[in-house]
Design a protein around this motif. Structure first.
Motif, PDB file in Angstrom:
ATOM      1  N   ARG A  40       0.876  -1.165  -0.070  1.00 18.01           N
ATOM      2  CA  ARG A  40      -0.092   0.000   0.050  1.00 18.01           C
ATOM      3  C   ARG A  40       0.840   1.253  -0.004  1.00 18.01           C
ATOM      4  O   ARG A  40       0.565   2.318  -0.614  1.00 18.01           O
ATOM      5  N   VAL A  41       2.110   1.279   0.520  1.00 15.01           N
ATOM      6  CA  VAL A  41       2.916   2.202   0.689  1.00 15.01           C
ATOM      7  C   VAL A  41       3.481   2.530  -0.498  1.00 15.01           C
ATOM      8  O   VAL A  41       3.636   3.596  -1.116  1.00 15.01           O
ATOM      9  N   ALA A  42       3.842   1.477  -1.170  1.00 18.46           N
ATOM     10  CA  ALA A  42       4.517   1.477  -2.643  1.00 18.46           C
ATOM     11  C   ALA A  42       3.339   2.250  -3.523  1.00 18.46           C
ATOM     12  O   ALA A  42       3.847   3.056  -4.445  1.00 18.46           O
ATOM     13  N   ALA A  43       2.310   1.842  -3.393  1.00 21.64           N
ATOM     14  CA  ALA A  43       1.096   2.039  -4.370  1.00 21.64           C
ATOM     15  C   ALA A  43       0.859   3.580  -4.156  1.00 21.64           C
ATOM     16  O   ALA A  43       0.340   4.336  -5.271  1.00 21.64           O
ATOM     17  N   ALA A  44       1.175   4.353  -3.167  1.00 22.65           N
ATOM     18  CA  ALA A  44       1.163   5.749  -2.969  1.00 22.65           C
ATOM     19  C   ALA A  44       2.012   6.774  -3.783  1.00 22.65           C
ATOM     20  O   ALA A  44       1.733   7.629  -4.063  1.00 22.65           O
TER      21      ALA A  44
ATOM     22  N   GLY B 277       4.940   7.727  -3.649  1.00 22.02           N
ATOM     23  CA  GLY B 277       5.952   8.915  -2.948  1.00 22.02           C
ATOM     24  C   GLY B 277       4.945   9.904  -2.355  1.00 22.02           C
ATOM     25  O   GLY B 277       5.529  10.985  -2.279  1.00 22.02           O
ATOM     26  N   GLN B 278       3.668   9.785  -2.776  1.00 26.68           N
ATOM     27  CA  GLN B 278       2.689  10.961  -2.053  1.00 26.68           C
ATOM     28  C   GLN B 278       2.606  10.592  -0.752  1.00 26.68           C
ATOM     29  O   GLN B 278       2.798   9.706  -0.085  1.00 26.68           O
ATOM     30  N   ALA B 279       2.205  11.859   0.032  1.00 26.58           N
ATOM     31  CA  ALA B 279       2.083  11.684   1.509  1.00 26.58           C
ATOM     32  C   ALA B 279       0.844  10.497   1.863  1.00 26.58           C
ATOM     33  O   ALA B 279      -0.157  10.422   1.132  1.00 26.58           O
ATOM     34  N   ILE B 280       1.534   9.958   2.935  1.00 22.14           N
ATOM     35  CA  ILE B 280       0.473   8.749   3.271  1.00 22.14           C
ATOM     36  C   ILE B 280       0.404   9.068   4.908  1.00 22.14           C
ATOM     37  O   ILE B 280       1.493   9.063   5.598  1.00 22.14           O
ATOM     38  N   ASP B 281      -0.763   8.568   5.523  1.00 26.61           N
ATOM     39  CA  ASP B 281      -0.836   8.845   6.705  1.00 26.61           C
ATOM     40  C   ASP B 281      -0.535   7.465   7.244  1.00 26.61           C
ATOM     41  O   ASP B 281      -1.372   6.521   7.499  1.00 26.61           O
ATOM     42  N   MET B 282       0.746   7.308   8.107  1.00 27.69           N
ATOM     43  CA  MET B 282       1.047   5.859   8.298  1.00 27.69           C
ATOM     44  C   MET B 282       0.386   5.404   9.750  1.00 27.69           C
ATOM     45  O   MET B 282       0.244   4.487  10.125  1.00 27.69           O
ATOM     46  N   ALA B 283      -0.117   6.526  10.398  1.00 25.47           N
ATOM     47  CA  ALA B 283      -0.895   6.042  11.769  1.00 25.47           C
ATOM     48  C   ALA B 283      -2.195   5.442  11.132  1.00 25.47           C
ATOM     49  O   ALA B 283      -2.363   4.241  11.819  1.00 25.47           O
ATOM     50  N   GLU B 284      -2.851   5.574  10.131  1.00 24.50           N
ATOM     51  CA  GLU B 284      -4.201   5.171   9.706  1.00 24.50           C
ATOM     52  C   GLU B 284      -3.743   3.835   8.942  1.00 24.50           C
ATOM     53  O   GLU B 284      -4.482   2.700   9.262  1.00 24.50           O
ATOM     54  N   ASP B 285      -2.607   3.770   8.222  1.00 25.68           N
ATOM     55  CA  ASP B 285      -1.995   2.403   7.719  1.00 25.68           C
ATOM     56  C   ASP B 285      -1.837   1.414   8.753  1.00 25.68           C
ATOM     57  O   ASP B 285      -2.050   0.293   8.530  1.00 25.68           O
TER      58      ASP B 285
ATOM     59  N   ALA C 265      10.638  -3.504  10.488  1.00 25.38           N
ATOM     60  CA  ALA C 265      11.808  -3.968   9.829  1.00 25.38           C
ATOM     61  C   ALA C 265      11.316  -4.019   8.339  1.00 25.38           C
ATOM     62  O   ALA C 265      12.219  -3.420   7.338  1.00 25.38           O
ATOM     63  N   THR C 266       9.948  -4.674   8.016  1.00 22.43           N
ATOM     64  CA  THR C 266       9.670  -4.872   6.548  1.00 22.43           C
ATOM     65  C   THR C 266       9.612  -3.469   5.837  1.00 22.43           C
ATOM     66  O   THR C 266      10.136  -3.284   4.870  1.00 22.43           O
ATOM     67  N   LEU C 267       8.957  -2.431   6.755  1.00 13.29           N
ATOM     68  CA  LEU C 267       8.925  -1.069   6.050  1.00 13.29           C
ATOM     69  C   LEU C 267      10.285  -0.316   6.075  1.00 13.29           C
ATOM     70  O   LEU C 267      10.419   0.195   4.650  1.00 13.29           O
ATOM     71  N   LEU C 268      11.147  -0.473   7.162  1.00 13.67           N
ATOM     72  CA  LEU C 268      12.363   0.342   6.830  1.00 13.67           C
ATOM     73  C   LEU C 268      13.389  -0.184   5.859  1.00 13.67           C
ATOM     74  O   LEU C 268      14.271   0.428   5.220  1.00 13.67           O
ATOM     75  N   ALA C 269      13.064  -1.516   5.558  1.00 20.06           N
ATOM     76  CA  ALA C 269      14.084  -2.231   4.539  1.00 20.06           C
ATOM     77  C   ALA C 269      13.788  -1.851   3.228  1.00 20.06           C
ATOM     78  O   ALA C 269      14.645  -1.767   2.198  1.00 20.06           O
ATOM     79  N   ARG C 270      12.665  -1.378   2.923  1.00 18.48           N
ATOM     80  CA  ARG C 270      12.051  -1.097   1.657  1.00 18.48           C
ATOM     81  C   ARG C 270      11.760   0.618   1.363  1.00 18.48           C
ATOM     82  O   ARG C 270      12.036   0.661   0.129  1.00 18.48           O
ATOM     83  N   PHE C 271      11.720   1.232   2.367  1.00 18.89           N
ATOM     84  CA  PHE C 271      11.386   2.720   1.955  1.00 18.89           C
ATOM     85  C   PHE C 271      12.243   3.600   2.945  1.00 18.89           C
ATOM     86  O   PHE C 271      12.551   3.283   4.109  1.00 18.89           O
ATOM     87  N   ARG C 272      12.472   4.781   2.289  1.00 18.32           N
ATOM     88  CA  ARG C 272      13.058   5.685   3.350  1.00 18.32           C
ATOM     89  C   ARG C 272      11.859   6.781   3.547  1.00 18.32           C
ATOM     90  O   ARG C 272      11.274   7.444   2.680  1.00 18.32           O
ATOM     91  N   PHE C 273      11.830   6.995   4.833  1.00 19.64           N
ATOM     92  CA  PHE C 273      10.495   7.776   5.183  1.00 19.64           C
ATOM     93  C   PHE C 273      10.914   9.241   5.498  1.00 19.64           C
ATOM     94  O   PHE C 273      12.078   9.294   6.015  1.00 19.64           O
ATOM     95  N   ARG C 274      10.231  10.262   5.042  1.00 20.19           N
ATOM     96  CA  ARG C 274      10.499  11.447   5.612  1.00 20.19           C
ATOM     97  C   ARG C 274       9.536  12.350   6.017  1.00 20.19           C
ATOM     98  O   ARG C 274       8.485  12.100   5.559  1.00 20.19           O
ATOM     99  N   PRO C 275       9.472  13.474   6.891  1.00 25.36           N
ATOM    100  CA  PRO C 275       8.403  14.163   7.446  1.00 25.36           C
ATOM    101  C   PRO C 275       8.014  15.215   6.403  1.00 25.36           C
ATOM    102  O   PRO C 275       8.729  15.437   5.581  1.00 25.36           O
ATOM    103  N   ILE C 276       6.857  15.659   6.874  1.00 24.45           N
ATOM    104  CA  ILE C 276       6.413  16.742   6.088  1.00 24.45           C
ATOM    105  C   ILE C 276       6.113  18.054   6.759  1.00 24.45           C
ATOM    106  O   ILE C 276       5.489  17.985   7.932  1.00 24.45           O
TER     107      ILE C 276
ATOM    108  N   LEU D 149       3.625  11.351   6.173  1.00 29.26           N
ATOM    109  CA  LEU D 149       5.076  10.906   5.821  1.00 29.26           C
ATOM    110  C   LEU D 149       5.094  10.588   4.330  1.00 29.26           C
ATOM    111  O   LEU D 149       4.032  10.220   3.660  1.00 29.26           O
ATOM    112  N   THR D 150       6.202  11.117   3.700  1.00 22.16           N
ATOM    113  CA  THR D 150       6.234  10.613   2.388  1.00 22.16           C
ATOM    114  C   THR D 150       7.435   9.206   2.462  1.00 22.16           C
ATOM    115  O   THR D 150       8.350   9.267   3.507  1.00 22.16           O
ATOM    116  N   ALA D 151       7.269   8.272   1.625  1.00 22.01           N
ATOM    117  CA  ALA D 151       7.955   7.082   1.692  1.00 22.01           C
ATOM    118  C   ALA D 151       8.745   6.974   0.112  1.00 22.01           C
ATOM    119  O   ALA D 151       8.044   6.799  -0.509  1.00 22.01           O
TER     120      ALA D 151
END
Length: 435
Positions: free
Chosen positions: A115-119, A121-129, A398-409, A430-432
């Protein structure tokens, strides 16, 4: 604050009624309708949670808030009624059984990453996910292999109850007995009764038909028996405990993950170190597994530090039954004794640079005072699902951090707000960047 000001503040954000001095002192006392004491001294906390457990049962406010939703389950019950349930349920959370449920966590972690990949690079609410991800886990490990349980319906009913009735009432502040109706909780009653009826049907259906495959939580609790009394849970007891695990077992872990990702986004050095650890352990971009967890100590430290800074259960409240002394201060019967975990975890007497994000402070767990760090409580009533929650958190993180770099908005920082749990108001946006 006076009574009404305290009530207004507590209904908006319970953190607002914790005085700043609680982060600099071992104990703070006062009166707001009733006498209260906030305790941040590890020795006194040990006395409350371990040595004098029966003298400090859960407060009436806590019970009044949650009993309509989870009945006399492990979270609410006291004394012998709590003890036999704990003994009957404990085998369900053995290391072997928790590890057997890890593939469910890995599957949910993989779906979250997709789901994060499908975004894109657009901002995604990781709390909701993270709420969606952890609810996928808890609903599958609780009621897998059947369609008799409406997981989404239960989720909505619990959220509706908390929104309508899960806030402190003026009657609670004034110390009214629990038989005096709280209007909001009365109004929320029909929805809760419907939800419990759904859960009862699911329990009875499983009892009658059984279930193929890896035993899930319902199977394990159905088989559970108190080794001392040979007592097993009836349908109502099973239902209330399962609902407790659903409430406690998904949102608290989701919050741990959301705050962990928020903190990693602001500290790229920590994020890089975690990513290197994950990539060295995970196989060909696949989600982390239960067997991987022991090989991911730094990612566990990130979760530990997020639990310190933003403990999902930010406050424990007890009612003293008899006279006692804590920190050379008199405790009287009926006094409210509060452990403000949020303030305890940021107390300057107990932690170096307490407001700083430093996962490495948990590299040596023996150096951390056991009663200065209470994300899961402690003593006999320590959270029965703590190992389940930490395994899930490490697998997903671990699964998410191995695949994405997260940045704040910029400008979208979440505000910590506690009603029943410590949530990031406004979400964790965050953006991923996929790597």
């Amino acid at each position: 604050m006076g009574i009404l000001a305290s009530l207004r503040s507590a209904r908006r954000n319970i953190l607002s009624i914790i005085p700043e001095i609680a982060t600099k002192q071992p104990m703070v006392s006062g009166r707001t309708g009733k006498r209260w004491h906030m305790v941040m001294d590890p020795g006194a906390i040990r006395r409350i949670l371990l040595e004098e457990l029966d003298n400090y049962p859960k407060s009436l406010v806590t019970k009044n808030l949650l009993r309509p939703a989870v009945g006399e389950s492990l979270f609410i019950a006291e004394g012998d009624h709590w003890r036999w349930q704990r003994r009957a349920a404990a085998p369900a959370f053995s290391h072997r059984n928790v590890l057997n449920l890890a593939p469910v966590m890995s599957g949910a972690a993989g779906r979250s990453a997709d789901r994060v990949a499908a975004a894109g690079g657009q901002a995604i609410d990781m709390a909701e996910d993270m709420v969606r991800t952890t609810f996928d886990v808890i609903s599958d490990v609780t009621f897998s292999g059947g369609d008799a349980f409406d997981a989404d319906g239960v989720h909505r009913a619990i959220d509706d109850y908390i929104s309508a009735a899960g806030k402190i009432s003026l009657f609670d502040i004034l110390g009214f007995p629990d038989w005096v109706p709280r209007p909001a909780r009365v109004a929320a009653g029909p929805g809760m009764r419907q939800m419990k009826a759904l859960a009862d049907r699911a329990v009875n259906d499983r009892r009658a038909r059984g279930h193929d495959g890896t035993p899930d939580l319902l199977d394990l609790l159905l088989a559970g028996e108190d080794p001392e009394t040979k007592r097993k849970m009836n349908t109502a007891e099973l239902r209330d405990n399962l609902l407790t695990f659903i409430v406690a077992g998904h949102e608290t872990t989701a919050l741990t993950l959301a705050w962990s990702l928020y903190l990693c986004a602001f500290d790229q050095e920590v994020q890089d170190r975690a990513r290197a650890e994950a990539k060295a352990v995970l196989t060909d971009g696949q989600p982390a597994t239960g067997e991987d967890v022991a090989k991911l100590p730094f990612i566990r430290q990130i979760a530990d530090e997020a639990l310190r800074l933003y403990p999902p259960a930010g406050m424990i409240s007890r009612t003293a039954l008899k006279k006692d002394r804590l920190c050379d201060r008199d405790i009287r019967p009926g006094d409210t004794v509060i452990i403000p975990i949020y303030a305890l975890h940021r107390n300057h007497l107990l932690w170096d640079d307490p407001d700083h994000f430093r996962p490495e402070r948990f590299a040596d767990r023996k150096a951390v005072d056991r009663y200065a760090y209470l994300p899961f409580g402690d003593g006999p009533r320590i959270c029965i699902g703590s190992s389940f929650a930490l395994q899930e958190a490490v697998i997903i993180l671990a699964t998410l951090l191995a695949r994405f770099r997260f940045r704040p908005i910029a400008g979208r920082d979440p505000k910590p707000v506690m009603i029943l749990t410590l949530r990031p108001e406004g979400g964790v946006w965050l953006t991923a960047e996929e790597l």
